[in-house]
Design a protein around this motif. Structure first.
Motif, PDB file in Angstrom:
ATOM      1  N   SER B  31       0.798  -1.234   0.000  1.00  0.00           N
ATOM      2  CA  SER B  31       0.000   0.000   0.000  1.00  0.00           C
ATOM      3  C   SER B  31       0.823   1.272   0.000  1.00  0.00           C
ATOM      4  N   GLU B  32       1.933   1.282  -0.697  1.00  0.00           N
ATOM      5  CA  GLU B  32       2.645   2.548  -0.757  1.00  0.00           C
ATOM      6  C   GLU B  32       2.997   2.905  -2.204  1.00  0.00           C
ATOM      7  N   VAL B  33       3.106   4.218  -2.429  1.00  0.00           N
ATOM      8  CA  VAL B  33       3.678   4.684  -3.682  1.00  0.00           C
ATOM      9  C   VAL B  33       5.145   4.950  -3.373  1.00  0.00           C
ATOM     10  N   HIS B  34       6.002   4.174  -3.986  1.00  0.00           N
ATOM     11  CA  HIS B  34       7.422   4.314  -3.706  1.00  0.00           C
ATOM     12  C   HIS B  34       8.076   4.920  -4.945  1.00  0.00           C
ATOM     13  N   ALA B  35       8.630   6.111  -4.811  1.00  0.00           N
ATOM     14  CA  ALA B  35       9.260   6.742  -5.970  1.00  0.00           C
ATOM     15  C   ALA B  35      10.727   6.362  -6.012  1.00  0.00           C
ATOM     16  N   LEU B  36      11.193   6.052  -7.223  1.00  0.00           N
ATOM     17  CA  LEU B  36      12.613   5.773  -7.424  1.00  0.00           C
ATOM     18  C   LEU B  36      13.154   6.933  -8.244  1.00  0.00           C
ATOM     19  N   LEU B  37      14.016   7.716  -7.626  1.00  0.00           N
ATOM     20  CA  LEU B  37      14.433   8.978  -8.208  1.00  0.00           C
ATOM     21  C   LEU B  37      15.924   8.913  -8.523  1.00  0.00           C
ATOM     22  N   GLY B  38      16.325   9.559  -9.596  1.00  0.00           N
ATOM     23  CA  GLY B  38      17.741   9.581  -9.917  1.00  0.00           C
ATOM     24  C   GLY B  38      17.965  10.333 -11.202  1.00  0.00           C
ATOM     25  N   GLU B  39      19.202  10.754 -11.441  1.00  0.00           N
ATOM     26  CA  GLU B  39      19.478  11.467 -12.683  1.00  0.00           C
ATOM     27  C   GLU B  39      19.567  10.470 -13.830  1.00  0.00           C
ATOM     28  N   ILE B 192       9.010   5.314 -11.130  1.00  0.00           N
ATOM     29  CA  ILE B 192      10.365   5.688 -11.527  1.00  0.00           C
ATOM     30  C   ILE B 192      10.325   7.040 -12.234  1.00  0.00           C
ATOM     31  N   THR B 193      11.138   7.974 -11.802  1.00  0.00           N
ATOM     32  CA  THR B 193      11.104   9.305 -12.411  1.00  0.00           C
ATOM     33  C   THR B 193      12.427  10.036 -12.194  1.00  0.00           C
ATOM     34  N   HIS B 194      12.677  11.040 -13.041  1.00  0.00           N
ATOM     35  CA  HIS B 194      13.843  11.891 -12.800  1.00  0.00           C
ATOM     36  C   HIS B 194      13.399  13.266 -12.312  1.00  0.00           C
ATOM     37  N   ARG B 195      12.075  13.446 -12.135  1.00  0.00           N
ATOM     38  CA  ARG B 195      11.564  14.754 -11.708  1.00  0.00           C
ATOM     39  C   ARG B 195      11.349  14.754 -10.203  1.00  0.00           C
ATOM     40  N   ILE B 224      12.845  19.644  -0.564  1.00  0.00           N
ATOM     41  CA  ILE B 224      13.346  19.384  -1.923  1.00  0.00           C
ATOM     42  C   ILE B 224      14.865  19.528  -2.009  1.00  0.00           C
ATOM     43  N   ASP B 225      15.427  20.388  -1.179  1.00  0.00           N
ATOM     44  CA  ASP B 225      16.864  20.617  -1.273  1.00  0.00           C
ATOM     45  C   ASP B 225      17.692  19.399  -0.865  1.00  0.00           C
ATOM     46  N   SER B 226      17.255  18.719   0.193  1.00  0.00           N
ATOM     47  CA  SER B 226      18.022  17.530   0.590  1.00  0.00           C
ATOM     48  C   SER B 226      17.970  16.482  -0.514  1.00  0.00           C
ATOM     49  N   VAL B 227      16.800  16.363  -1.151  1.00  0.00           N
ATOM     50  CA  VAL B 227      16.683  15.365  -2.214  1.00  0.00           C
ATOM     51  C   VAL B 227      17.602  15.725  -3.377  1.00  0.00           C
ATOM     52  N   ARG B 228      17.604  17.026  -3.749  1.00  0.00           N
ATOM     53  CA  ARG B 228      18.485  17.469  -4.828  1.00  0.00           C
ATOM     54  C   ARG B 228      19.929  17.139  -4.528  1.00  0.00           C
ATOM     55  N   ARG B 229      20.307  17.416  -3.281  1.00  0.00           N
ATOM     56  CA  ARG B 229      21.696  17.198  -2.910  1.00  0.00           C
ATOM     57  C   ARG B 229      22.028  15.707  -3.007  1.00  0.00           C
ATOM     58  N   ALA B 230      21.086  14.872  -2.574  1.00  0.00           N
ATOM     59  CA  ALA B 230      21.318  13.424  -2.652  1.00  0.00           C
ATOM     60  C   ALA B 230      21.431  12.976  -4.102  1.00  0.00           C
ATOM     61  N   MET B 231      20.607  13.570  -4.954  1.00  0.00           N
ATOM     62  CA  MET B 231      20.557  13.144  -6.345  1.00  0.00           C
ATOM     63  C   MET B 231      21.809  13.539  -7.118  1.00  0.00           C
ATOM     64  N   MET B 419      13.666  14.725 -21.101  1.00  0.00           N
ATOM     65  CA  MET B 419      14.149  13.453 -20.587  1.00  0.00           C
ATOM     66  C   MET B 419      15.294  13.648 -19.610  1.00  0.00           C
ATOM     67  N   LEU B 420      15.651  14.883 -19.322  1.00  0.00           N
ATOM     68  CA  LEU B 420      16.879  15.111 -18.565  1.00  0.00           C
ATOM     69  C   LEU B 420      16.602  15.416 -17.099  1.00  0.00           C
ATOM     70  N   ASP B 421      17.552  15.014 -16.258  1.00  0.00           N
ATOM     71  CA  ASP B 421      17.455  15.384 -14.859  1.00  0.00           C
ATOM     72  C   ASP B 421      17.789  16.867 -14.730  1.00  0.00           C
ATOM     73  N   GLU B 422      17.541  17.440 -13.539  1.00  0.00           N
ATOM     74  CA  GLU B 422      17.684  18.889 -13.376  1.00  0.00           C
ATOM     75  C   GLU B 422      19.066  19.412 -13.742  1.00  0.00           C
ATOM     76  N   ALA B 423      20.097  18.698 -13.281  1.00  0.00           N
ATOM     77  CA  ALA B 423      21.454  19.204 -13.532  1.00  0.00           C
ATOM     78  C   ALA B 423      21.767  19.222 -15.025  1.00  0.00           C
ATOM     79  N   SER B 424      21.419  18.123 -15.714  1.00  0.00           N
ATOM     80  CA  SER B 424      21.686  18.069 -17.157  1.00  0.00           C
ATOM     81  C   SER B 424      20.846  19.097 -17.887  1.00  0.00           C
TER      82      SER B 424
END
Lengths: 355, 486
Positions: B31-39, B192-195, B224-231, B419-424
């Motif tokens: 019962s969870e929505v689990h997001a998989l995030l990455g560049e 699964i997402t890069h956003r 959002i900042d901690s996630v960005r830093r992790a990514m 199709m690009l992650d934020e940094a790209s």
């Protein structure tokens, strides 16, 4: 529960070659057993396999290589030229006209000129199909296939009518072409070293064109889609036209070679081509559309063609049908082994999956 | 939430020359929505495909409801209750919607199909005509068909791999609602997402992958900042970058006058559009997908015929020129679907460059490529592998690099950062600004903020007509959004 899965694999070049050679050797062993089982005579087996070391195979190497190289180009662009047989016949018709009805044969460059005329003939014949495809959208596979019959009947009409020879006792064939137009064969064999050399040179040339030129890359890109070629700044129509005309020209050239080197007269269309234009399709695919592999495969397939004759001569009671079965088995097993170069079969145990 | 549905323990996957997943351990609860995030190229899709049985892991253990399993094929995955929807709908184009849905579906499951179709149609607000052949559907409709198809097997885990990339905004937000409802009765979604924003909006938990490793897992409510830093690690950045205040305008590059273009079914998709672009400019054209942007872009480069009107490039009327001629005159095009039109997946990076640039001196091309990779990092095991092994984001970067290297005078780019992650994406935007220094750029984007951040002038497309172009100072997000739906 056991289950067979098929997995794609990427092997290094040396391993691929080793695997191919091993599988070919295995195929030959199996077919030797089949021949022995059918004829019960080891002599026939030996007679059959001498074709692999018979220099006469080089006669097929020349013709098949020339046609298959052209097909490699067209097929890389996903343009289906199934009309090499007809293009070959048209090449031969034009070469016959050149040899019998023009005086140019006896000039110093006569044979070369004749081959050029043959190539132009094949090219023109393939132009009909590709023009229909590019400008009207007619499927080129069907067009080329049907144009084969037009070419056969054109040849038949010529040898039964206006071009029937005066010294052929009513057979449907032309007179022999003048000696000046004969490409000399090695004494005692039916192949010419010049043609073999030309085929090998063309192989290198086509390899360079396909791998090292922008045109070659554009041909491959055309296989992905016209937009890709256009957006690269290259006219997709021109690439398609050129690729197809090259395949037609090479098939026509092969017709000229067959006439000057082997037949030396025009005969009925299907008899003249003897299906070489279709056999070359097998050659091109067995070579995986790699020009450098084409001569090797041509030799192998040529040896099989020669083997059919060998079996029939050596084995009393072995007819054409049996010979064809054996050669067919060999070809199929080669194709299967080709599959195993690219894929691996794996038996996996599936643990109790809840259904 | 009640216990774990899927557990991965030290899963590794190696492709020739690259370690795609490095001892990944994660847990998806019931019962969870689990997001998989990455560049781009972080290994997200690889992980999804392993769970769906497309790839076999080299090492590691996968447990479903606590039992260790092997998933040798998608069929097995579906038997285990795992289904997947990917960015590109995997449908048979020549079959009808209905035929696609029942293809490979057991008889017992067909009974529920109508209910699933109804449910999805209602939730997403899209009607499906079951007798239509799939090739005639829009992307959104196709994506919906593949969603229904995956739901038809009653999955307990639905893997959604970058499914929202090409969806219009309104459908996207309805899909989020659908996903949240979907997990209510004991089912789970791996999203699964890069956003980053998308992940934070939709997910109960977020796992961040970087270069094949799990960096962190967050619960709902993380900033959002901690996630960005992790990514992105040290390459962390913020914002859309800044503009130089004044733009020196040069010669006229492109003039479009009263352009009308027909769509695939003969309807007017672009109606009498006029605008021009000068050297030094970036014209950003935004709008909700399907309002004629694709048709306009294709008409500009010549892939689609112009019904009425005129296009002039560098003073020459090119309305009837084929794309190849326009490209050799100095136009460059980055299409929406790079894998189909811009790069050949069978060729390697250098061969693709050679095709576009016209030289086959591969050592020189390697140098050119290297110089651009500094600006836009591309992750390839080696530039000599065929592009089919690369991720979608990397293909898009290669497509852009090719056009940059061609030194084109006018670059037309369709959703170049989608199709690009934020940094790209940030780097690509900077590169586009540089192109505008020596020529002009037209960017089609559905991202309003990107349009505002990137364009020196901004136009809005709505039902085939164009509003503007406006100077950046004359317009803001609210005005654009108003024009988009007016």
């Amino acid at each position: 529960m056991l289950k067979i899965v098929i997995v794609r694999r990427e092997l290094g070049l040396s391993k691929r070659i080793a695997l191919s050679l091993t599988s070919i050797a295995l195929c030959l062993a199996v077919s030797a057993l089949i021949i022995y089982a059918i004829t019960g005579s080891t002599n026939v087996v030996f007679a059959a396999f001498t074709s692999f070391v018979d220099l006469n195979t080089l006669r097929y190497l020349g013709t098949l290589t020339v046609i298959a190289l052209g097909l490699c180009i067209a097929y890389r662009a996903k343009l289906w030229n199934l009309g090499a047989d007809g293009q070959l016949v048209i090449g031969a018709i034009l070469a016959t006209w050149f040899a019998l009805y023009t005086p140019l044969c006896s000039s110093s460059m006569g044979i070369v000129l004749g081959l050029v005329v043959a190539a132009l003939g094949g090219m023109a014949w393939s132009f009909i199909a590709i023009a229909l495809r590019i400008w009207i959208g007619v499927n080129e596979a069907l067009a080329t296939l049907l144009l084969n019959y037009v070419a056969y009947y054109l040849a038949n009409h010529l040898v039964e009518g206006p071009w029937r020879g005066v010294a052929v006792h009513g057979y449907p064939e032309t007179d022999l072409i003048p000696r000046a137009c004969w490409i000399p064969c090695v004494r005692g064999y039916s192949f010419s070293p010049y043609i073999v050399a030309m085929a090998l040179l063309l192989t290198v040339l086509i390899h360079v064109i396909v791998k090292r030129t922008r045109f070659g890359l554009a041909v491959k890109a055309l296989g992905t889609g016209e937009a890709l070629v256009e957006l690269s700044g290259i006219s997709a129509k021109k690439v398609a036209l050129l690729a197809f005309l090259m395949s037609g020209a090479l098939a026509g050239l092969a017709g000229g070679i067959e006439l000057f080197e082997v037949q030396r007269k025009l005969i009925l269309g299907t008899k003249f081509s003897a299906g070489l234009g279709f056999t070359a399709i097998i050659v091109a695919w067995l070579a995986q559309l790699e020009p450098l592999l084409v001569p090797l495969v041509s030799y192998f397939v040529g040896a099989l063609l020669l083997m059919m004759v060998g079996i029939q001569i050596a084995g009393a009671g072995v007819g054409d049908a049996v010979a064809q079965v054996i050669v067919g088995v060999l070809l199929v097993s080669t194709l299967v082994s080709n599959f195993f170069v690219n894929y691996r079969m794996k038996i996996v145990k599936v643990k109790g999956v809840k259904l | 939430m009640g216990g774990s549905l899927i557990e991965l323990i030290n899963v590794s996957k190696r492709f020739p020359g690259v370690l795609a997943l490095d001892r990944v351990s994660m847990r998806i609860e019931v019962s969870e929505v689990h997001a998989l995030l990455g560049e781009n190229g972080a290994g997200k899709s690889t992980l999804g495909k392993i769970l769906f049985g497309v790839y076999a892991p080299d090492e590691g253990v996968i447990k479903v409801r606590g039992r260790e399993v092997r998933i040798p094929s998608p069929r097995h995955a579906m038997k285990l209750g795992i289904a997947m929807v990917s960015q590109r709908p995997q449908l048979v184009e020549d079959l009808t919607v209905w035929e696609n849905l029942v293809l490979g579906l057991g008889k017992d499951l067909r009974r529920d199909l109508y209910r699933t179709i109804d449910e999805v149609s209602r939730e997403l607000g899209i009607e499906l005509d079951l007798d239509k052949p799939v090739w005639s559907l829009s992307y959104t409709e196709k994506q919906m068909v593949s969603l229904v198809k995956s739901l038809a097997v009653n999955p307990c885990l639905l893997i959604m791999d970058e499914v929202t990339t090409y969806l219009p905004n309104n459908v996207r937000s309805r899909l989020y609602e659908f996903v949240k409802k979907f997990v209510e009765n004991g089912r789970s979604v791996l999203f699964i997402t890069h956003r980053i924003r998308e992940a934070l909006e939709i997910a109960d938990r977020v796992t961040v992958l970087r270069k094949g490793r799990v960096v962190a897992t967050y619960n709902r409510g993380v900033d959002i900042d901690s996630v960005r830093r992790a990514m992105f690690g040290d390459r962390y950045w913020n914002g859309f970058g800044t503009h130089e205040k004044t733009v020196a305008l040069g010669n006229m590059v492109l003039t479009v006058s009263s352009l009308t273009v027909l769509g695939d079914h003969g309807e007017e998709k672009v109606r009498g559009v006029s605008f021009d672009v000068r050297e030094g400019e970036i014209l950003a054209i935004t709008g909700i997908a399907g309002n004629g942007q694709r048709e306009l872009a294709e008409a500009l480069i010549g892939l689609r015929r112009v019904a009425r009107g005129r296009i002039t490039f560098m003073g020459i009327d090119i309305t009837r020129y084929p794309p190849s001629k326009r490209v050799s005159m100095g136009m460059g095009f980055v299409p929406d679907d790079v894998a189909k039109m811009s790069v050949s997946l069978e060729m390697n990076v250098y061969e693709n460059m050679a095709l576009r640039l016209g030289t086959t001196r591969f050592d020189a091309l390697a140098k050119v490529f290297e110089s651009y990779v500094h600006e836009i990092p591309v992750y390839t095991p080696s530039p000599k592998v065929p592009l089919k092994v690369l991720s979608g984001g990397n293909l898009q970067k290669i497509a852009i690099i090719k056009e940059l290297a061609s030194q084109c005078k006018l670059l037309i780019a369709c959703n170049p950062t989608r199709m690009l992650d934020e940094a790209s994406a940030h780097r690509v935007r900077n590169v586009l600004r540089n192109v505008a220094k020596r020529g002009a750029v037209i960017v089609f984007t559905e991202d309003v903020e990107e349009a505002l951040g990137l364009g020196t002038r901004i136009a809005v497309m709505n039902r085939g007509t164009i509003f503007g172009p406006y100077h950046r100072e004359e317009i803001d997000v609210a005005k654009i959004e108003e024009l988009m739906v007016s």
